[in-house]
Structures are given as C-alpha cells and as structure tokens.
Design an enzyme around this catalytic site. Structure first.
Site, short mmCIF file in Angstrom:
data_model
loop_
_atom_site.label_atom_id
_atom_site.label_comp_id
_atom_site.label_asym_id
_atom_site.label_seq_id
_atom_site.Cartn_x
_atom_site.Cartn_y
_atom_site.Cartn_z
N GLU A 118 0.83 -1.20 0.00
CA GLU A 118 0.00 0.00 0.00
C GLU A 118 0.87 1.25 0.00
O GLU A 118 1.81 1.36 0.79
CB GLU A 118 -0.88 0.04 1.26
CG GLU A 118 -2.05 -0.90 1.24
CD GLU A 118 -2.95 -0.71 2.46
OE1 GLU A 118 -4.05 -1.28 2.44
OE2 GLU A 118 -2.57 0.00 3.40
N CYS A 119 0.56 2.19 -0.87
CA CYS A 119 1.12 3.55 -0.87
C CYS A 119 2.65 3.54 -0.83
O CYS A 119 3.28 3.36 -1.86
CB CYS A 119 0.52 4.36 0.28
SG CYS A 119 0.63 6.14 0.05
N GLY A 120 3.26 3.71 0.33
CA GLY A 120 4.71 3.66 0.42
C GLY A 120 5.25 2.34 -0.08
O GLY A 120 6.34 2.27 -0.67
#
Length: 483
Positions: A347-349
């Site tokens: 997720e994301c990072g």
C-alpha cells in the site's frame, strides 16, 4: 448511514473534539493519555478517521495499540464492536476526534465526523477551544456547539492558549451564563510543539526525544485539568481483571477462518520508512493463523528466512530513499522472490518501494525494487480523501467487480499509469469515477489505496490463503536471515 443511537450518555469513555483543526486537540489528548498512563497500565485510546500517525503517539503514551474508528473504511457496526471489544480489559478509554467536531467526510453531512462517532458510541465530548484571539466571543462559539445537535453531549471544555490570569477571568465570566464546566486550562506558555512535514506529524520512530516530550505532556496532564470531574467520564464501566492488550479483533461471522494445515509466515516491513499499519489488520492476520515477522527494508540485508508472503505498509520511503537504494542486495532479492511467485500486499509507500525509481523531494532519482515498470515522483499536489474502489481485474486477494472503500493520502505520482489498472476510483459523495490506479501482477497487489480490513476480513483471508498455498508448494527457499 444511521447517525444516532438511542439511550443515555454512557460513562464508558470520553471523546476529545476540537472546534476546528489546529486548536490543540492532539496536545490535550496526549497530555491526558500520558498522565493516565502513569496511573494505570490499562488506558485504551482510539482515533477517529483514517490517520496513522496520531495513533503512533497514542501507543507511545499508553503502551497499547490505538485503534481507528472510521465508519466509512469499516462500518457503524464495526466501530461499535471495535470500541466495546478493545475496552473489555481497559480501565480508561479516550477517543481523539478529527478536524472540527461536526466536520465529516463531505460538506453535506457530518458522516464520519467526531460527532458521528460520539453518537454511535453514546460518549460525552470534551471540546477544545483555541482562546488565543478570543475573549467574550468564546461564549458564542461554545453555545453554538452545544446547541447545534442535542444528541451530542458536550460535558465540558478545555480552554487552550490562554494568555494570562486576566484573560482567563474574561473567558470564565463569559461562560458563566451557560453553565459549561471548564475541565482544563492550558496557557500559551504550555505549548508543546510536535515536528511536522509534508504529510503531517513526523512519526514517533524519528523522534529520539519523544520520551522527554511525553514527560512534559504528562506534567501538563496532571496540572492543567480537573481530574475530579474527568475521571468518572474516562472510566470504563466495571473494568474486569487485566488481560493481554493484544486481544483478537471483534468476530466477523460472515468470514470464517479457512481450514489450513500450515501456518504461513508473513514478513511485515516495519521501520521508519514503512510504519503505516492499522493494528486491526495485523490482529486479523494473526487471528486467521498467520505468523507475523517484523523486518526492516532499511537495515536488514536479506529477507527473513522461509517466509510465505510480504506486507508492505505505507510510510515515508521518500525520506529514506538513499538508504533504501543503497541496500542493493535486498532490492534484488525482493524482486526475484516476487517474480518467482512470493505473494505480496503493498500500500502507498509499499507501492513506491516496488517501483523502478523514486524521485525524491529534491528531484534526485533513486533505484527501488523495480518490480513495477514505472517511476514514482514526489510532487507538491496532495491526493487526499476517501475512495470507493471497484476492481477492474482480479488481484491475488480481490475478485473482479469487487467494491470496497479505502483512503488515499500521498504526494507522489506514478510517471505512467498501469496499462491494466487494478481499481476504478470514485470520490466520496461523487456520482462518477474520476481515476484508475493500482497494479496486479505475479502474486502482488500494489496500490496507493489504504484499506482497513475490519469490516472486509475477506481481503486478509485471501492473503493468508495465498500465503498458505505458497507455504505448501515446492517454493524456492529464501536464504537465511542476516543482519
């Protein structure tokens, strides 16, 4: 959504709300938590909304995980179940709100606001007011907040940023006409600043002086509040004997634990670069039978041995791009393992880390894992908000056409979108989709979207099932773990 429940206000906890953002809500919350933690090891905190960083500070203050209460990412029922379940062994319970008391996910209602959560849980509210530029006008503000929604019970106020004894006298005189209890007073000189940057507060792992800050906050907590009035509000009703704070999440009868013969080992990337995890998500994985192994993409030279899956949460890889890029042997090992079929959820990072290149805030490029065939670049534009996501193709953990709610919060963008995006996204309250994003390749699910699995345990169930299949297969062995 049902915005209220029937019944009298409970004495099972207290909600800390602000009349708007930036009034000192987090300072008041941490001061109370730090002071309470010196009295009891059984202080349970919660945070309204999808935020990751405030809960980190809560956990450092209390020694217990802080749980998010978000009726959009989960549901109203789950919010109520989560609060009741996590308070079972707690002596005190405190909920930190989000933004202003009635500020919701849109300007059309107060859904997902602090007021919404207070109604769902039948909890009283302590309203924090910034008095730095106010005298008698404080009366109008507090009177308005008390009367706007009679279902929300404001039990008292905290006057923050009071300039002098004379200033306090003016405020007190003004409020005497509406008989509102003043349960705390913080002076301007009491201000304790927490460092921030482009996505909010700096996480706790990057603050070596945090213990000293928490000591100062505890002192404020002990000296600036009316504990005789606050303690009954904060106490949970009839707390039982203490048990482990790491109790499993509320049961979800529609998602039974799948049969298994092997406990899969899932490696969780946890260090200053990757620290955004909802405690519920990790608890659910454990409840489903997974063994969680913490490791660091920053400092560990190899993956943990004999793992069956990877979970990369969000965080700040852009702040540690040089260190991540320098760990070349690990980057190569991760890419090879993923190409050979190791299941992974990012997720994301985590998505940023799996990209080919990360261009940081100084426009410098750093090589990353290289599984996703594009670069990610930091920018000035903030992408923020709840998203209704519909899967456009199956991922290892989601079926095509599945609809779920998530949250975006990032300042980076991919240089080229996926040719076959995972999600079609629609903003909260919007009629039409506005974007697509996300990757599904090999056995990897990578997206900017943050998901809370509390009301969608089937996502965690699919991840555990994929890792279990991998554990039972004739998989390539990961080399022994080295530090």
């Amino acid at each position: 959504m049902n915005n209220a429940i029937d019944g009298a206000i409970s004495a099972g906890g207290l909600v800390i709300a602000g009349e708007r953002s930036g009034v000192g809500k987090t300072t008041v919350t941490l001061a109370l938590l730090a002071a309470l933690a010196q009295k009891s090891p059984r202080v349970q905190s919660f945070k309204v909304g999808p935020d990751y960083i405030d809960p980190m500070f809560h956990q450092r203050a209390t020694g217990r995980p802080c749980y998010n209460l978000d009726p959009i990412l989960t549901s109203e029922t789950y919010v109520q179940q989560c609060f009741a379940h996590r308070c079972r062994d707690a002596e005190f319970a405190l909920v930190e709100g989000v933004m202003g008391l009635f500020d919701g996910a849109s300007g059309l209602s107060d859904v997902a606001s602090t007021a919404h959560i207070a109604r769902l849980l039948n909890l009283p509210v302590l309203l924090v007011v910034d008095c730095g530029r106010l005298s008698r006008s404080v009366l109008a503000i507090i009177h308005g907040y008390r009367t706007l929604d009679p279902r929300v019970h404001i039990a008292g106020v905290v006057l923050n940023r009071v300039g002098s004894d004379r200033h306090l006298d003016l405020l007190t005189d003004a409020l005497s006409s509406i008989d509102i209890p003043i349960l705390g007073v913080l002076r301007r000189q009491d201000a304790i600043s927490l460092p921030d940057r482009h996505l909010g507060l700096v996480p706790t792992a990057e603050l070596p002086h945090l213990p000293e800050i928490l000591d100062r906050l505890a002192h404020l907590g002990h000296t600036c509040f009316n504990w005789a009035a606050l303690t009954p509000l904060l106490q949970t009703p009839h707390p039982p004997a203490p048990t482990s704070p790491h109790t499993p999440p509320p049961p979800r009868p529609h998602a039974p634990t799948p049969p298994r013969t092997t406990a899969p080992k899932i490696a969780i990337a946890q260090d200053p670069a990757f620290s955004f995890y909802y405690p519920d998500n990790l608890d659910i994985l454990t409840t489903l039978g997974a063994e969680l192994v913490s490791w660091s993409p920053l400092t560990d030279k190899r993956l943990p041995a004999d793992i069956d899956g990877l979970y990369f949460g969000g965080g700040f890889p852009e702040m540690f791009a040089a260190e991540l890029a320098a760990n070349q042997g690990l980057l190569t090992q991760i890419k090879t393992a993923l190409q050979q079929g190791l299941p992974a959820y990012a997720e994301c990072g985590g998505l940023m880390y799996l990209a080919t290149t990360l261009v940081d805030l100084n426009e410098k490029s750093w090589p990353m894992v290289g599984l996703l065939p594009n670069a990610v670049r930091m920018g000035k534009r903030l992408t923020l908000g709840y998203r209704q996501a519909t899967t456009q193709q199956p991922s290892p953990f989601l079926s095509q056409g599945q609809c779920l709610w998530g949250h975006e919060f990032h300042r980076s963008q991919l240089d080229t979108p996926p040719a076959r995006p995972l999600y079609q996204l629609k903003r909260y309250g919007a009629a039409q989709p506005h974007a697509t994003e996300g990757w599904s390749l090999h056995r990897v699910h990578a997206s900017y979207l943050h998901l809370h699995w509390g009301d969608r345990p089937e996502v965690a169930q699919a991840l555990v099932a994929a890792c279990t299949r991998y554990a039972q297969s004739a998989r390539p062995k990961v080399a022994p773990f080295q530090r």
